[in-house]
Design a protein around this motif. Sequence first.
Motif, PDB file in Angstrom:
ATOM      1  N   VAL A  54       0.866  -1.316   0.011  1.00 49.56           N
ATOM      2  CA  VAL A  54       0.023   0.200   0.022  1.00 49.56           C
ATOM      3  C   VAL A  54       0.768   1.166   0.167  1.00 49.56           C
ATOM      4  O   VAL A  54       0.592   2.183  -0.713  1.00 49.56           O
ATOM      5  CB  VAL A  54      -1.056   0.100   1.182  1.00 49.56           C
ATOM      6  CG1 VAL A  54      -1.788   1.141   1.321  1.00 49.56           C
ATOM      7  CG2 VAL A  54      -1.955  -1.086   0.850  1.00 49.56           C
ATOM      8  N   PRO A  55       1.962   1.372   0.811  1.00 49.86           N
ATOM      9  CA  PRO A  55       2.900   2.661   0.940  1.00 49.86           C
ATOM     10  C   PRO A  55       3.624   2.832  -0.457  1.00 49.86           C
ATOM     11  O   PRO A  55       3.527   3.773  -1.195  1.00 49.86           O
ATOM     12  CB  PRO A  55       3.710   2.472   1.859  1.00 49.86           C
ATOM     13  CG  PRO A  55       3.181   1.428   2.652  1.00 49.86           C
ATOM     14  CD  PRO A  55       2.227   0.523   2.061  1.00 49.86           C
ATOM     15  N   PHE A  56       3.800   1.601  -1.294  1.00 48.66           N
ATOM     16  CA  PHE A  56       4.415   1.705  -2.669  1.00 48.66           C
ATOM     17  C   PHE A  56       3.316   2.275  -3.347  1.00 48.66           C
ATOM     18  O   PHE A  56       3.695   2.985  -4.565  1.00 48.66           O
ATOM     19  CB  PHE A  56       4.959   0.441  -2.995  1.00 48.66           C
ATOM     20  CG  PHE A  56       5.249   0.314  -4.186  1.00 48.66           C
ATOM     21  CD1 PHE A  56       6.624   0.684  -4.866  1.00 48.66           C
ATOM     22  CD2 PHE A  56       4.573  -0.524  -5.275  1.00 48.66           C
ATOM     23  CE1 PHE A  56       6.860   0.724  -6.154  1.00 48.66           C
ATOM     24  CE2 PHE A  56       4.988  -0.320  -6.811  1.00 48.66           C
ATOM     25  CZ  PHE A  56       6.227   0.107  -6.992  1.00 48.66           C
ATOM     26  N   VAL A  57       2.305   1.903  -3.582  1.00 54.04           N
ATOM     27  CA  VAL A  57       1.125   2.280  -4.389  1.00 54.04           C
ATOM     28  C   VAL A  57       0.949   3.942  -4.226  1.00 54.04           C
ATOM     29  O   VAL A  57       0.675   4.572  -5.196  1.00 54.04           O
ATOM     30  CB  VAL A  57      -0.153   1.445  -4.178  1.00 54.04           C
ATOM     31  CG1 VAL A  57      -1.264   2.095  -4.942  1.00 54.04           C
ATOM     32  CG2 VAL A  57      -0.126  -0.064  -4.607  1.00 54.04           C
ATOM     33  N   VAL A  62       1.202   9.323  -6.024  1.00 53.23           N
ATOM     34  CA  VAL A  62       1.716  10.674  -5.820  1.00 53.23           C
ATOM     35  C   VAL A  62       2.546  11.287  -6.986  1.00 53.23           C
ATOM     36  O   VAL A  62       2.600  12.189  -7.484  1.00 53.23           O
ATOM     37  CB  VAL A  62       2.243  10.748  -4.348  1.00 53.23           C
ATOM     38  CG1 VAL A  62       2.692  12.473  -4.307  1.00 53.23           C
ATOM     39  CG2 VAL A  62       1.087  10.687  -3.439  1.00 53.23           C
ATOM     40  N   VAL A  63       3.672  10.397  -7.120  1.00 54.49           N
ATOM     41  CA  VAL A  63       4.525  10.986  -8.185  1.00 54.49           C
ATOM     42  C   VAL A  63       4.278  11.016  -9.668  1.00 54.49           C
ATOM     43  O   VAL A  63       4.376  12.002 -10.115  1.00 54.49           O
ATOM     44  CB  VAL A  63       5.819   9.958  -8.189  1.00 54.49           C
ATOM     45  CG1 VAL A  63       6.873  10.321  -9.414  1.00 54.49           C
ATOM     46  CG2 VAL A  63       6.634   9.881  -6.982  1.00 54.49           C
ATOM     47  N   LEU A  64       3.359  10.080  -9.986  1.00 54.62           N
ATOM     48  CA  LEU A  64       2.708   9.929 -11.344  1.00 54.62           C
ATOM     49  C   LEU A  64       1.835  11.155 -11.542  1.00 54.62           C
ATOM     50  O   LEU A  64       1.546  11.716 -12.562  1.00 54.62           O
ATOM     51  CB  LEU A  64       2.362   8.863 -11.716  1.00 54.62           C
ATOM     52  CG  LEU A  64       3.252   7.353 -11.696  1.00 54.62           C
ATOM     53  CD1 LEU A  64       2.609   6.408 -12.530  1.00 54.62           C
ATOM     54  CD2 LEU A  64       4.409   7.905 -12.876  1.00 54.62           C
ATOM     55  N   SER A  94       3.921  10.399   2.151  1.00 53.30           N
ATOM     56  CA  SER A  94       4.030   8.956   1.525  1.00 53.30           C
ATOM     57  C   SER A  94       5.353   8.158   1.747  1.00 53.30           C
ATOM     58  O   SER A  94       5.436   7.182   2.049  1.00 53.30           O
ATOM     59  CB  SER A  94       3.437   9.088   0.229  1.00 53.30           C
ATOM     60  OG  SER A  94       4.364   9.767  -0.450  1.00 53.30           O
ATOM     61  N   ILE A  95       6.357   8.934   1.487  1.00 53.25           N
ATOM     62  CA  ILE A  95       7.822   8.379   1.711  1.00 53.25           C
ATOM     63  C   ILE A  95       7.826   7.861   3.039  1.00 53.25           C
ATOM     64  O   ILE A  95       8.426   6.898   3.540  1.00 53.25           O
ATOM     65  CB  ILE A  95       8.764   9.233   1.206  1.00 53.25           C
ATOM     66  CG1 ILE A  95       8.737   9.490  -0.383  1.00 53.25           C
ATOM     67  CG2 ILE A  95      10.167   8.665   1.316  1.00 53.25           C
ATOM     68  CD1 ILE A  95       9.573  10.140  -0.997  1.00 53.25           C
ATOM     69  N   THR A  96       7.579   8.837   3.962  1.00 53.91           N
ATOM     70  CA  THR A  96       7.609   8.534   5.357  1.00 53.91           C
ATOM     71  C   THR A  96       6.800   7.335   5.754  1.00 53.91           C
ATOM     72  O   THR A  96       7.612   6.474   6.573  1.00 53.91           O
ATOM     73  CB  THR A  96       7.198   9.920   6.099  1.00 53.91           C
ATOM     74  OG1 THR A  96       8.003  11.003   5.963  1.00 53.91           O
ATOM     75  CG2 THR A  96       7.480   9.548   7.761  1.00 53.91           C
ATOM     76  N   TRP A  97       5.752   7.238   5.370  1.00 54.76           N
ATOM     77  CA  TRP A  97       4.867   6.040   5.530  1.00 54.76           C
ATOM     78  C   TRP A  97       5.645   4.724   4.807  1.00 54.76           C
ATOM     79  O   TRP A  97       5.719   3.765   5.659  1.00 54.76           O
ATOM     80  CB  TRP A  97       3.595   6.084   4.983  1.00 54.76           C
ATOM     81  CG  TRP A  97       2.779   5.176   5.215  1.00 54.76           C
ATOM     82  CD1 TRP A  97       2.655   4.228   5.981  1.00 54.76           C
ATOM     83  CD2 TRP A  97       1.345   4.901   4.447  1.00 54.76           C
ATOM     84  NE1 TRP A  97       1.715   3.096   5.888  1.00 54.76           N
ATOM     85  CE2 TRP A  97       0.951   3.617   4.986  1.00 54.76           C
ATOM     86  CE3 TRP A  97       0.632   5.411   3.325  1.00 54.76           C
ATOM     87  CZ2 TRP A  97      -0.464   3.110   4.501  1.00 54.76           C
ATOM     88  CZ3 TRP A  97      -0.508   5.046   3.186  1.00 54.76           C
ATOM     89  CH2 TRP A  97      -1.233   4.011   3.412  1.00 54.76           C
ATOM     90  N   ALA A  98       6.072   4.785   3.620  1.00 57.58           N
ATOM     91  CA  ALA A  98       6.809   3.618   3.224  1.00 57.58           C
ATOM     92  C   ALA A  98       7.972   3.314   3.994  1.00 57.58           C
ATOM     93  O   ALA A  98       8.305   2.078   4.380  1.00 57.58           O
ATOM     94  CB  ALA A  98       7.245   4.116   1.585  1.00 57.58           C
ATOM     95  N   VAL A  99       8.852   4.319   4.559  1.00 60.07           N
ATOM     96  CA  VAL A  99      10.081   4.093   5.184  1.00 60.07           C
ATOM     97  C   VAL A  99       9.602   3.283   6.617  1.00 60.07           C
ATOM     98  O   VAL A  99      10.380   2.248   7.073  1.00 60.07           O
ATOM     99  CB  VAL A  99      10.905   5.350   5.589  1.00 60.07           C
ATOM    100  CG1 VAL A  99      11.743   4.984   6.420  1.00 60.07           C
ATOM    101  CG2 VAL A  99      11.539   5.770   4.334  1.00 60.07           C
ATOM    102  N   GLY A 146       7.500  12.752   9.811  1.00 59.41           N
ATOM    103  CA  GLY A 146       6.774  13.023   8.313  1.00 59.41           C
ATOM    104  C   GLY A 146       6.153  14.424   8.730  1.00 59.41           C
ATOM    105  O   GLY A 146       6.392  15.278   7.702  1.00 59.41           O
ATOM    106  N   VAL A 147       5.453  14.534   9.637  1.00 58.26           N
ATOM    107  CA  VAL A 147       4.926  15.969   9.881  1.00 58.26           C
ATOM    108  C   VAL A 147       5.664  17.081  10.019  1.00 58.26           C
ATOM    109  O   VAL A 147       5.707  18.087   9.267  1.00 58.26           O
ATOM    110  CB  VAL A 147       3.958  15.904  10.918  1.00 58.26           C
ATOM    111  CG1 VAL A 147       3.369  17.320  11.207  1.00 58.26           C
ATOM    112  CG2 VAL A 147       2.800  14.728  10.860  1.00 58.26           C
TER     113      VAL A 147
END
Length: 399
Positions: A54-57, A62-64, A94-99, A146-147
């Motif tokens: 889910v974080p990858f998606v 967001v990037v696209l 989103s990157i923070t969530w993925a990490v 992240g915040v």
Amino acid sequence: MVSFWNLPPLVNAAIALVIAAAIVIAVTFAFTRLFAFLGRDRPWLVLLKRRTRVPFVVVTSVVLAWIALRMTIPYRDNAADVFRHVFVVLLVLSITWAVGSALTFAADLGLSHYATDGSDGWQARRARTQVLVVRRLIAAGTVIIGVGAALLTIPGIAAVGTTLLASAGFLSVVAGLAAQSTLSNVFAGMQLAFSGAVRLEDIVVVNGEWGYIEEITLTYVVVRVWDERRLVLPSTYFTQQPYENWTRESTAVLGTVFFDLDWGVDIPRMRARLDRILDESGLWDGEASSLRITDTVGGYVQVRALISADDAFKMFDLSRTVREEMLLWLQKENPEGLPRTRIQTVQRDGEVFPKPARKPQHPAESADDAERSRGDETKPLRLADIEAARAAAPGVDEK
């Protein structure tokens, strides 16, 4: 700017977003199939897919979306700045969530090396406790970082944040907050997790209540009492107050069952009956079994049965089974051993108790006593007594 068939910018943006969504779906499907193929013999890949899919998606979307809108919609100066800030904040979050998800996967991977049952069950419970606390720390740290990173992308807030971080006053504020009860509980929760003082499913006795550790958080500990009640205690309780931990090194426990019986109890038969009850119960772990007389007080014999079980829950049932089955055996097979109260009178053969000696009486007194009437212990008055009484009191007139 990219335009499809000279369409309006909003239509071009919608088409670009649809293309971006199709790319995200295709990439996600490809990675899912790849992980499914490679994860047949590698369970950690399956766990990685579950944690990071889910974080990858979200990051890819967001990037696209940023690229699609940037290429199809013309922005002026102020609008471009707002647009950029919005997508920078979304990308940072989103990157923070993925990490954070990747770090959580690493924690879960460390937990997977321990078995959830067997001889190393206490080690697994300790690892679970530590992983749960670490995961909560990761979640809290991820949100804060992240915040904070998202806010620092705004120029005005970034300047304020830099000033605070560089000032010594900020450190004093942090030290002051650490002294508060909330952060004290957080530090106590971390101490409990890594010191191994208590673990999940440990059997404990707190405030006179028997139960087991159901949940350990950064600020409180939940103890599930045997009657399904929950005790919610601050983490500092387990670092500042005494408590009992029955499963500190092992879940096996010893138990005792006491009987107050009569002197006629058959101890060898009772001991054999105890062994049979333990063998047939299915709760005994085979480690400890004994039956001994521990005291003889008040006309009773106190018998203690020592038993053992794998954990406190089995011991709870085993001790009651032993007590009930032994009582039934005493009633049927050895009633002489049931507690009773005896009263015994003793009479010696040929013993004659002496009668109390009587004081010798004057013959006149004997005659007077003979004149007493039966059933009345009052001595009758005589004429001589009346005359003597009158002579002693001459002032009394006769009527």
